[in-house]
Scaffold this motif. Structure first.
Motif, PDB file in Angstrom:
ATOM      1  N   GLU A  45       3.836   4.912  -6.965  1.00 52.35           N
ATOM      2  CA  GLU A  45       2.541   4.281  -7.240  1.00 52.35           C
ATOM      3  C   GLU A  45       2.289   3.212  -6.191  1.00 52.35           C
ATOM      4  N   MET A  46       1.083   3.250  -5.635  1.00 54.18           N
ATOM      5  CA  MET A  46       0.705   2.280  -4.625  1.00 54.18           C
ATOM      6  C   MET A  46       0.109   1.054  -5.326  1.00 54.18           C
ATOM      7  N   LYS A  54      -4.194   1.760  13.943  1.00 51.95           N
ATOM      8  CA  LYS A  54      -4.334   3.210  13.858  1.00 51.95           C
ATOM      9  C   LYS A  54      -3.452   3.814  12.771  1.00 51.95           C
ATOM     10  N   THR A  55      -2.918   2.988  11.912  1.00 51.28           N
ATOM     11  CA  THR A  55      -2.060   3.490  10.842  1.00 51.28           C
ATOM     12  C   THR A  55      -2.541   2.956   9.502  1.00 51.28           C
ATOM     13  N   ILE A  56      -1.850   3.363   8.467  1.00 47.39           N
ATOM     14  CA  ILE A  56      -2.110   2.896   7.110  1.00 47.39           C
ATOM     15  C   ILE A  56      -0.850   2.186   6.648  1.00 47.39           C
ATOM     16  N   VAL A  57      -1.003   1.056   5.963  1.00 44.27           N
ATOM     17  CA  VAL A  57       0.149   0.394   5.367  1.00 44.27           C
ATOM     18  C   VAL A  57      -0.083   0.312   3.867  1.00 44.27           C
ATOM     19  N   ALA A  58       1.008   0.413   3.110  1.00 42.36           N
ATOM     20  CA  ALA A  58       0.893   0.384   1.656  1.00 42.36           C
ATOM     21  C   ALA A  58       2.097  -0.318   1.048  1.00 42.36           C
ATOM     22  N   GLN A  59       1.819  -1.023  -0.039  1.00 41.05           N
ATOM     23  CA  GLN A  59       2.887  -1.615  -0.822  1.00 41.05           C
ATOM     24  C   GLN A  59       3.088  -0.728  -2.044  1.00 41.05           C
ATOM     25  N   LEU A  60       4.324  -0.326  -2.279  1.00 44.82           N
ATOM     26  CA  LEU A  60       4.639   0.593  -3.361  1.00 44.82           C
ATOM     27  C   LEU A  60       5.218  -0.160  -4.555  1.00 44.82           C
ATOM     28  N   LYS A  61       4.812   0.255  -5.746  1.00 41.81           N
ATOM     29  CA  LYS A  61       5.306  -0.360  -6.978  1.00 41.81           C
ATOM     30  C   LYS A  61       6.822  -0.160  -7.064  1.00 41.81           C
ATOM     31  N   GLY A  62       7.541  -1.254  -7.339  1.00 40.17           N
ATOM     32  CA  GLY A  62       8.986  -1.191  -7.479  1.00 40.17           C
ATOM     33  C   GLY A  62       9.752  -1.237  -6.170  1.00 40.17           C
ATOM     34  N   VAL A  63       9.033  -1.275  -5.052  1.00 42.27           N
ATOM     35  CA  VAL A  63       9.681  -1.354  -3.742  1.00 42.27           C
ATOM     36  C   VAL A  63       9.393  -2.755  -3.214  1.00 42.27           C
ATOM     37  N   ASN A  64      10.373  -3.665  -3.447  1.00 44.44           N
ATOM     38  CA  ASN A  64      10.124  -5.071  -3.161  1.00 44.44           C
ATOM     39  C   ASN A  64      10.869  -5.629  -1.959  1.00 44.44           C
ATOM     40  N   ASP A  65      11.683  -4.809  -1.302  1.00 43.06           N
ATOM     41  CA  ASP A  65      12.376  -5.313  -0.118  1.00 43.06           C
ATOM     42  C   ASP A  65      12.491  -4.210   0.932  1.00 43.06           C
ATOM     43  N   ARG A  66      12.818  -4.637   2.142  1.00 45.75           N
ATOM     44  CA  ARG A  66      12.864  -3.727   3.289  1.00 45.75           C
ATOM     45  C   ARG A  66      13.921  -2.639   3.122  1.00 45.75           C
ATOM     46  N   GLU A  67      15.052  -2.939   2.524  1.00 45.64           N
ATOM     47  CA  GLU A  67      16.121  -1.943   2.418  1.00 45.64           C
ATOM     48  C   GLU A  67      15.732  -0.797   1.486  1.00 45.64           C
ATOM     49  N   VAL A  68      15.068  -1.111   0.391  1.00 45.14           N
ATOM     50  CA  VAL A  68      14.584  -0.049  -0.502  1.00 45.14           C
ATOM     51  C   VAL A  68      13.510   0.762   0.211  1.00 45.14           C
ATOM     52  N   ALA A  69      12.593   0.078   0.887  1.00 45.44           N
ATOM     53  CA  ALA A  69      11.518   0.759   1.623  1.00 45.44           C
ATOM     54  C   ALA A  69      12.087   1.642   2.728  1.00 45.44           C
ATOM     55  N   ARG A  70      13.149   1.185   3.386  1.00 44.68           N
ATOM     56  CA  ARG A  70      13.769   1.937   4.473  1.00 44.68           C
ATOM     57  C   ARG A  70      14.230   3.318   3.988  1.00 44.68           C
ATOM     58  N   GLY A  71      14.622   3.432   2.745  1.00 49.38           N
ATOM     59  CA  GLY A  71      15.065   4.702   2.178  1.00 49.38           C
ATOM     60  C   GLY A  71      13.972   5.753   2.097  1.00 49.38           C
ATOM     61  N   TYR A  72      12.726   5.329   2.192  1.00 51.08           N
ATOM     62  CA  TYR A  72      11.600   6.271   2.128  1.00 51.08           C
ATOM     63  C   TYR A  72      11.105   6.721   3.509  1.00 51.08           C
ATOM     64  N   ILE A  73      11.629   6.143   4.592  1.00 46.27           N
ATOM     65  CA  ILE A  73      11.168   6.525   5.926  1.00 46.27           C
ATOM     66  C   ILE A  73      11.459   8.008   6.164  1.00 46.27           C
ATOM     67  N   GLY A  74      10.461   8.711   6.661  1.00 44.72           N
ATOM     68  CA  GLY A  74      10.579  10.149   6.911  1.00 44.72           C
ATOM     69  C   GLY A  74      10.201  11.004   5.721  1.00 44.72           C
ATOM     70  N   THR A  75       9.904  10.373   4.604  1.00 40.17           N
ATOM     71  CA  THR A  75       9.546  11.101   3.388  1.00 40.17           C
ATOM     72  C   THR A  75       8.107  11.588   3.465  1.00 40.17           C
ATOM     73  N   GLU A  76       7.905  12.859   3.125  1.00 42.02           N
ATOM     74  CA  GLU A  76       6.567  13.440   3.120  1.00 42.02           C
ATOM     75  C   GLU A  76       5.878  13.120   1.794  1.00 42.02           C
ATOM     76  N   LEU A  77       4.590  12.797   1.878  1.00 40.03           N
ATOM     77  CA  LEU A  77       3.801  12.452   0.694  1.00 40.03           C
ATOM     78  C   LEU A  77       2.970  13.651   0.255  1.00 40.03           C
ATOM     79  N   TYR A  78       2.986  13.914  -1.039  1.00 39.85           N
ATOM     80  CA  TYR A  78       2.225  15.018  -1.614  1.00 39.85           C
ATOM     81  C   TYR A  78       1.354  14.486  -2.738  1.00 39.85           C
ATOM     82  N   ILE A  79       0.277  15.204  -3.005  1.00 41.48           N
ATOM     83  CA  ILE A  79      -0.588  14.884  -4.134  1.00 41.48           C
ATOM     84  C   ILE A  79      -0.842  16.171  -4.908  1.00 41.48           C
ATOM     85  N   GLU A  80      -1.435  16.036  -6.078  1.00 39.65           N
ATOM     86  CA  GLU A  80      -1.819  17.202  -6.872  1.00 39.65           C
ATOM     87  C   GLU A  80      -3.069  17.820  -6.251  1.00 39.65           C
ATOM     88  N   ARG A  81      -3.113  19.146  -6.191  1.00 37.65           N
ATOM     89  CA  ARG A  81      -4.259  19.846  -5.602  1.00 37.65           C
ATOM     90  C   ARG A  81      -5.576  19.457  -6.290  1.00 37.65           C
TER      91      ARG A  81
END
Length: 169
Positions: A45-46, A54-81
């Protein structure tokens, strides 16, 4: 896939997003995002987001520090059709074109659409030749512009695309 987390922004667990949405900032309107981490699907949840250069930045719910956020680097984002707008007749989302058979005007099967690429001036179908195909036995890859006059027709019922493209090009 609607985007990818490709970096960190700031110190509060913000992430940089590469958006495939058009315009790119539309990714901020799709909620929630789904990601697969270590083979497990999770919903993100954003809290807030914005364009940043030229980019988008977002703060994610429950992701409060750089180390947790670092775990998501390279992750592909999907949505419901169902979150995507309905397209007019004859228009398609790229994922609807994936795996369609591509045949040229000479009746030669070039292969199947593996993926699409945006070159900036136009989109391109990347077609992988099928080694099992009697008419295309070499497995050659074709990059065919997704524009007229090269794109002739798309038959979603037959799952085929007709193109004006030489088999040896």
């Amino acid at each position: 896939m609607i985007g990818q987390i490709n970096g960190l922004f700031g110190v509060q667990g913000w992430v940089k997003i590469f958006s495939y949405a058009h315009p790119r900032k539309n990714i901020l309107t799709y909620k929630p995002w789904h990601v697969q981490v270590d083979g497990v699907w999770t919903t993100l949840e954003m809290v807030k987001g914005r364009e940043q250069g030229k980019t988008i930045v977002a703060q994610l719910k429950g992701v409060n520090d750089r180390e947790v956020a670092r775990g998501y680097i390279g992750t592909e984002l999907y949505i419901e059709r169902v979150q995507l707008p309905k397209l007019p007749e004859g228009k398609y989302y790229w994922d609807e074109l994936t795996d369609l058979e591509v045949i040229n005007t000479n009746g030669i099967v070039l292969g199947r659409i593996a993926y699409m690429v945006d070159t900036g001036s136009n989109s391109v179908m990347v077609i992988n030749g099928e080694k099992e195909s009697p008419s295309r036995g070499d497995g050659k890859e074709h990059w065919v512009p997704y524009i007229e006059p090269f794109l002739i027709s798309i038959d979603m019922d037959a799952r085929q695309v007709l193109v004006d493209w030489d088999e040896d090009f």
